[in-house]
Design an enzyme around this catalytic site. Sequence first.
Site, PDB file in Angstrom:
ATOM      1  N   GLY A  46     -20.079   8.578   0.040  1.00 34.16           N
ATOM      2  CA  GLY A  46     -19.690   9.756   0.813  1.00 34.16           C
ATOM      3  C   GLY A  46     -20.706  10.055   1.896  1.00 34.16           C
ATOM      4  O   GLY A  46     -21.055  11.210   2.145  1.00 34.16           O
ATOM      5  N   ALA A  47     -21.194   9.004   2.553  1.00 35.45           N
ATOM      6  CA  ALA A  47     -22.343   9.149   3.454  1.00 35.45           C
ATOM      7  C   ALA A  47     -21.982   9.176   4.931  1.00 35.45           C
ATOM      8  O   ALA A  47     -22.853   9.051   5.785  1.00 35.45           O
ATOM      9  CB  ALA A  47     -23.348   8.024   3.184  1.00 35.45           C
ATOM     10  N   ASP A  81     -12.903   3.456  -1.298  1.00 36.60           N
ATOM     11  CA  ASP A  81     -12.546   4.652  -2.048  1.00 36.60           C
ATOM     12  C   ASP A  81     -13.219   4.499  -3.401  1.00 36.60           C
ATOM     13  O   ASP A  81     -12.855   3.618  -4.187  1.00 36.60           O
ATOM     14  CB  ASP A  81     -11.025   4.738  -2.204  1.00 36.60           C
ATOM     15  N   VAL A  82     -14.220   5.350  -3.671  1.00 38.19           N
ATOM     16  CA  VAL A  82     -14.991   5.168  -4.905  1.00 38.19           C
ATOM     17  C   VAL A  82     -14.133   5.347  -6.149  1.00 38.19           C
ATOM     18  O   VAL A  82     -14.497   4.875  -7.232  1.00 38.19           O
ATOM     19  CB  VAL A  82     -16.208   6.117  -4.964  1.00 38.19           C
ATOM     20  N   TYR A 129     -12.391  20.589  -9.942  1.00 35.21           N
ATOM     21  CA  TYR A 129     -13.698  20.297  -9.345  1.00 35.21           C
ATOM     22  C   TYR A 129     -14.823  20.700 -10.290  1.00 35.21           C
ATOM     23  O   TYR A 129     -15.764  19.938 -10.530  1.00 35.21           O
ATOM     24  CB  TYR A 129     -13.797  21.058  -8.021  1.00 35.21           C
ATOM     25  N   LYS A 158     -17.604  18.263 -11.962  1.00 35.49           N
ATOM     26  CA  LYS A 158     -19.030  18.459 -11.695  1.00 35.49           C
ATOM     27  C   LYS A 158     -19.801  18.753 -12.980  1.00 35.49           C
ATOM     28  O   LYS A 158     -20.970  18.369 -13.110  1.00 35.49           O
ATOM     29  CB  LYS A 158     -19.229  19.578 -10.674  1.00 35.49           C
TER      30      LYS A 158
END
Length: 255
Positions: free
Chosen positions: A15-16, A65-66, A156, A160
């Site tokens: 996501g960099a 796409d991770v 989410y 997380k």
Amino acid sequence: MTHTTHVGRTAIVTGAARGIGAAVARRLAGDGLAVGVIDLDEADCAGTVEAITSVGGAALAVAADVADEAAATAAVARIAAAFGPPTVLVNNAGIGPRADLVDMTTQQWDTVLGTNLSGPFFAARAVCPHMVTAGWGRVINMSSISAVGDAGRVDYASAKAGLIGFTKSLALQLGPHGVTANAIAPGFVVSDMTRASARRLGLSFEEYRLRAQQSIPVGRVGLPDDIAHTASFLASPGAGFVSGQVVYVAGGPVD
């Protein structure tokens, strides 16, 4: 750019293309690591790569796409082939759409859990053997203050929070191999995600930011570089006795 301190000199940041991930990638490159820059679109990573290479660093953009097991695994292999075995992994890729529980589709749940929790699993599974072989490594997972509860994003928050359990388990499993695992849990950070939140609430970003900073003890919101600074420390050789921790980078305490 010379490298004298890290064992191995390759980092991977997911996501960099922008925001926190871009800041972390730039900072690790400044610390002397070659950086594999992973995001959905290789072209979107050009700015991050240019920021690193223009000052003598080494960076490679890889589209993946991770949440796609094969794509994430192939991306790690491509970066390892280009720069050598990765010994620093920053799992930063994440998405956070909002929906009330009763309105949340199964597809949204699966997509959010896929990117935010399965993605770090796929990346770590591919990277950690390189770290174990090297006898040294750093895994940094990007959690969130939402891990302690987020009314608007149960998917989410669940992901997380799950990432914290994943981090602590990795720390226990990989510690004997010289590998640490830690989580960073950002608070309000200026990013595309917080800008999208402002839009959903019908606020200008400036108004949203001002509201947020009123509840932050240090009196300001976070910037991507705040997170990058913490990641730099956790990735450093000197942080070898810090493992299994959650560092809340939120301008104040989080319970």
